[in-house]
Design an enzyme around this catalytic site. Structure first.
Site, PDB file in Angstrom:
ATOM      1  N   HIS A 140       0.829  -1.199   0.000  1.00  0.00           N
ATOM      2  CA  HIS A 140       0.000   0.000   0.000  1.00  0.00           C
ATOM      3  C   HIS A 140       0.858   1.241   0.000  1.00  0.00           C
ATOM      4  O   HIS A 140       1.595   1.485   0.944  1.00  0.00           O
ATOM      5  CB  HIS A 140      -0.894  -0.009   1.233  1.00  0.00           C
ATOM      6  CG  HIS A 140      -2.076   0.881   1.084  1.00  0.00           C
ATOM      7  ND1 HIS A 140      -2.006   2.219   1.325  1.00  0.00           N
ATOM      8  CD2 HIS A 140      -3.339   0.632   0.692  1.00  0.00           C
ATOM      9  CE1 HIS A 140      -3.195   2.754   1.104  1.00  0.00           C
ATOM     10  NE2 HIS A 140      -4.017   1.803   0.718  1.00  0.00           N
ATOM     11  N   LYS A 545     -13.583   5.799  -8.823  1.00  0.00           N
ATOM     12  CA  LYS A 545     -12.863   6.961  -9.358  1.00  0.00           C
ATOM     13  C   LYS A 545     -13.438   7.366 -10.714  1.00  0.00           C
ATOM     14  O   LYS A 545     -13.522   8.540 -11.055  1.00  0.00           O
ATOM     15  CB  LYS A 545     -11.380   6.608  -9.485  1.00  0.00           C
ATOM     16  CG  LYS A 545     -10.515   7.717 -10.020  1.00  0.00           C
ATOM     17  CD  LYS A 545      -9.058   7.347  -9.835  1.00  0.00           C
ATOM     18  CE  LYS A 545      -8.211   7.990 -10.891  1.00  0.00           C
ATOM     19  NZ  LYS A 545      -8.241   7.364 -12.187  1.00  0.00           N
TER      20      LYS A 545
END
Length: 878
Positions: A140, A545
């Site tokens: 991440h 998104k």
């Protein structure tokens, strides 16, 4: 507002005091006084005091460049310490009169409900033992905490646990306080930010550390509890080899948009996993050999070891030698191409068989109480982690496979694969998959990009099947994307089945997922290569998104429904792989509620999901917390399998269609169509600076360009830092607002009460809106955004206000999270420490942009610390 638990407050206060003493020792009373003025100003400002807000702003504005970094570090460290105290509070020992936390009693209560609903005990036990849940650990870019610090934080948590004992002597209490002081001083004097980006191998080692320090203890504890619950409810026990939850990983396998993950890296990570697994089992076997000194053994065990006076030790000695050989080979193979010797363990059966033989022999000889101790724990670990620790997934973008095949077909004089339509591609791929001759001639010399794709396929072909999970194709849009990978793997020498998994991640691809899988399952020969369920990955990040969370959530739901229907028609089992992030904007949220809100029939005993970097630490970083979260997964998947939610009413579906339609238009109207949006985004958030920070091995962008080229994680991370949280709610304000204004409030309220999918969406929306803060976002605008763009910021904050109003009207509350005072209090406590960091970050961004600082400069370091602190304070970041 309800007060947070007094013990938690005491611990937060204690840790804050100890941090203050550390800061005073290094930087003096004057500096500590300044920190305290900033904290008090923030607290007063939050309570509406103009003087407090002014004090905060002026104190921060007067800081010299040399003071910015230590101030940022002070508030960052405090937020990390508050997190530790809060995590520890979740798992602290209960007093006799206190109920167990929901996470620990959830399975017991579910089993009671299932039996009351008519489930037969033996069927229930069989279903629980057969559950197939896989948690896929991913690297991440916003997991900013260093491993060194995480270990210190874990040690602080252990001291808080020790402090929890009510019968401590004063001297013992003093010793714990001294140890805490020392650990906090160590953390303060340790640089919290790495100087360089971690490599993919570093990220994989970080994942292995979570297994070594937490999950290795948590998994057998969790299975013991599940076994006890099952026995109490049904009188039956979990099978010895039951592993309802296993782990996979993308660290070292996810090469989508990350040129640093090469075939060589994947090989290294696979070997490191084998080394780590062998090392962990060696520790277990050493302990077992010390404990299992008994002489009496079954005939089956005697057949393996002869008349040894210590038969269990003799058998374990054989296993220990093979584990040492395995570890030694893995170590050597990291630097040289060495074939494994005959003693190297290659099959999980070779690990499990001697342990099972010891277990069965002890039970047969009346020593079940010994068998059910550490030996059972080791057996459970062996069933869960196997010889390879985690199954490594490989992920690559579909365009890379198409480019490789284009180069190959061009070389063979067949034309360019990339220019063919879908029918031409499928005809070619099926022909080559059925052919017994190789596709590539021996004199073919590929380009660097194609060579890397082929080298990865060769690593997949060479690795043992149990070491690998799935080959995931990102940006998949057609059946040919799956066959292309199957052909490349065949060409690399793969002779066994491998799960090749299309990932549908944009709105259009989600809508097209059903037809693609329908086509795939209807292709001649495809089913023969399938071997097991058809796995399909649903992308939460990029669809949100692309279209906003309103439309994305509904598209994900509909795609899953359609896939369930089609696989039923084709009589093929379906495994859905959920690509969730840590944030609401990337499909995050409480796992238990999320699983129970899936479409009926979509879970069916199987569940696969990603667990993101910073959430891995919060959910699985400490053994007791990991045990709680594993319980939640187990109970939710069992419930979704045996008590699936009802299908949504036609009126609910029609309403969701309308909400999604309005939501996507509202979202894209801002993000894609507003001419000033990209310029505003780049000025108002730390988006450009995030790209420079050493936060992960993967670049923040797929390519040059606007918002569409940004990866989903930095896109969300940037908005989280400024507290506008825009990706998580934009679109809902119009969708809900129009429906409520149109008199459809009753329908929406019914949906929220009766439909788990809709309730979960609204609950997550409410949570993110409670964390959003228009006044903080406005401060960034005032300091960083040119006047011509500021009206857009004001418009976005107005939309945020509309979203809050719509949720309040729908839920019938006077303030967000009124039903969860503990969460509100937690946010309130954090705001006192977050506010100075936000103001400081805006100031740092302004100074850095004015002076173009080098990455190593104190200003850039302070900026990075502010990013880390805000991430820690808000928990789920990107």
């Amino acid at each position: 507002m309800a007060e947070i638990d007094a013990r938690l407050r005491e611990e937060v206060h204690l840790l804050g005091e100890l941090l203050g003493q550390t800061i005073r020792t290094q930087l003096g009373d004057d500096f500590l006084d300044k920190i305290e003025r900033i904290r008090k100003g923030a607290k007063a400002g939050r309570r509406g005091s103009a003087a407090g807000a002014e004090q905060l702003t002026s104190t921060l504005g007067d800081l010299g460049d040399d003071e910015l970094l230590p101030v940022a570090r002070a508030f960052n460290q405090f937020l990390n310490l508050a997190n530790i105290a809060e995590q520890q509070h979740r798992v602290r020992r209960r007093r006799p009169d206190e109920p167990e936390p929901f996470e620990l009693r959830v399975l017991d209560e579910l089993l009671e409900r299932l039996l009351a609903a008519g489930q037969k005990p033996d069927e229930l036990a069989r279903q629980l033992g057969r559950l197939d849940i896989e948690l896929v650990l991913t690297a991440h870019p916003t997991e900013v905490a260093r491993r060194t610090l995480i270990q210190k934080y874990d040690a602080i948590a252990a001291q808080l646990t020790a402090l929890d004992h009510s019968d401590l002597l004063p001297a013992e209490r003093e010793r714990i306080a001294q140890r805490l002081q020392r650990l906090i001083a160590e953390a303060w004097h340790t640089e919290e930010i790495r100087r360089s980006r971690p490599s993919p191998v570093d990220e994989a080692k970080w994942g292995f550390a979570v297994i070594e320090h937490s999950l290795w203890q948590a998994v057998p504890q969790f299975l013991r509890r599940a076994d006890r619950s099952l026995q109490a409810a049904t009188g039956l026990r979990l099978p010895l080899e039951a592993a309802p939850i296993r782990f996979a990983s993308w660290m070292g396998g996810d090469r989508d948009g990350n040129p640093n993950v090469t075939a060589r890296v994947t090989r290294e990570v696979l070997l490191l996993a084998r080394w780590m697994a062998a090392d962990l089992y060696l520790r277990d076997v050493d302990q077992l050999a010390a404990e299992l000194s008994m002489q009496q053994a079954s005939a089956e065990l005697r057949a393996q070891v002869g008349d040894s006076a210590e038969p269990y030790r003799a058998l374990l000695k054989q296993l220990r030698e093979r584990l040492r050989e395995t570890r030694s080979w893995a170590q050597q193979a990291l630097t040289a191409d060495i074939a494994p010797g005959a003693a190297v363990l290659q099959d999980n059966h070779d690990l499990l068989a001697p342990l099972q033989l010891c277990y069965q022999s002890l039970h047969a000889c009346g020593m079940g109480v010994i068998a059910d101790g550490p030996l059972l724990d080791c057996l459970r670990r062996a069933a869960t982690f196997g010889l390879f620790l985690v199954r490594l997934d490989v992920r690559q973008d579909s365009t890379r496979h198409a480019a490789a095949l284009s180069e190959i077909t061009d070389y063979l004089g067949l034309g360019r694969y990339a220019e063919w339509d879908e029918e031409q591609r499928l005809a070619f791929l099926q022909r080559e998959l059925d052919s017994r001759r190789p596709l590539l001639p021996s004199d073919y010399r590929p380009s660097a990009d194609t060579a890397e794709v082929l080298a990865t396929c060769r690593e997949v072909a060479a690795a043992p099947a149990a070491a690998l999970g799935s080959y995931v194709i990102s940006m998949a849009g057609a059946a040919s994307d799956v066959l292309a990978v199957q052909l490349l793997l065949k060409e690399a020498g793969l002779r066994r089945p491998m799960r090749v998994v299309p990932l549908f991640e944009t709105l259009a691809d989600l809508d097209n997922a059903g037809p693609v899988i329908d086509r795939l399952l209807g292709l001649p020969g495809y089913r023969v290569r399938l071997h097991g369920p058809q796995e399909v990955m649903i992308g939460y990040s990029d669809s949100a998104k692309d279209a906003g969370t309103t439309a994305a959530a509904w598209a994900q739901y509909r795609a899953q429904e359609e896939l369930v229907r089609l696989c039923g028609e084709h009589q093929v089992e379906l495994l859905l792989f959920h690509g969730r992030g840590g944030t609401v904007g990337r499909g995050g949220g409480p796992a238990h509620a999320a699983i129970l809100s899936q479409p009926p029939g979509s879970v069916a005993g199987r569940f696969r999901t990603t667990e993101q970097g910073e959430m891995i630490r919060f959910k699985f970083g400490l053994p007791d917390i990991a045990e709680q979260n594993l319980n939640l997964y187990l109970a939710a998947v069992l419930e979704a399998t045996l008590l699936p939610p009802p299908a949504p009413e036609p009126s609910w579906r029609a309403m969701m269609d309308r909400l999604a339609d309005v939501g996507v238009k509202a979202y894209r109207g801002v993000v894609r169509e507003h001419p000033q949006f990209v310029a505003y985004f780049r000025q108002a958030t730390p988006e450009q600076e995030l790209g420079r920070l050493p936060l992960g091995s993967r670049p923040a962008k797929r390519r040059e360009g606007g918002v569409e080229s940004l990866r989903a994680i930095p896109w969300i991370f940037a908005w989280t830092q400024t507290r506008l949280m825009l990706p998580a709610w934009l679109g809902w304000e119009q969708a809900l607002g129009q429906a409520l204004a149109g008199g459809e409030g009753e329908l929406l309220k019914n949906m929220r009460e009766q439909w788990p999918f809709f309730r979960t969406r609204i609950d997550m929306l409410e949570m993110v809106l409670a964390k959003a803060d228009a006044s903080i976002a406005a401060l960034y605008d005032q300091r960083l955004v040119e006047p011509a763009l500021q009206p857009l910021g004001a418009q976005l904050r107005d939309l945020l206000s509309q979203a809050c109003a719509a949720v309040l009207e729908l839920t019938g509350q006077s303030r967000l999270l009124a039903h969860s005072p503990e969460t509100l209090e937690s946010i309130s406590v954090r705001n006192t420490y977050l506010d100075p960091l936000h103001l400081l970050q805006a100031e740092l961004l302004a100074r850095c942009r004015l002076r173009q600082q080098a990455p190593e400069s104190p200003l850039e370091q302070a900026l990075l610390v502010s990013v880390a602190g805000i991430a820690a304070g808000l928990r789920n970041t990107g």
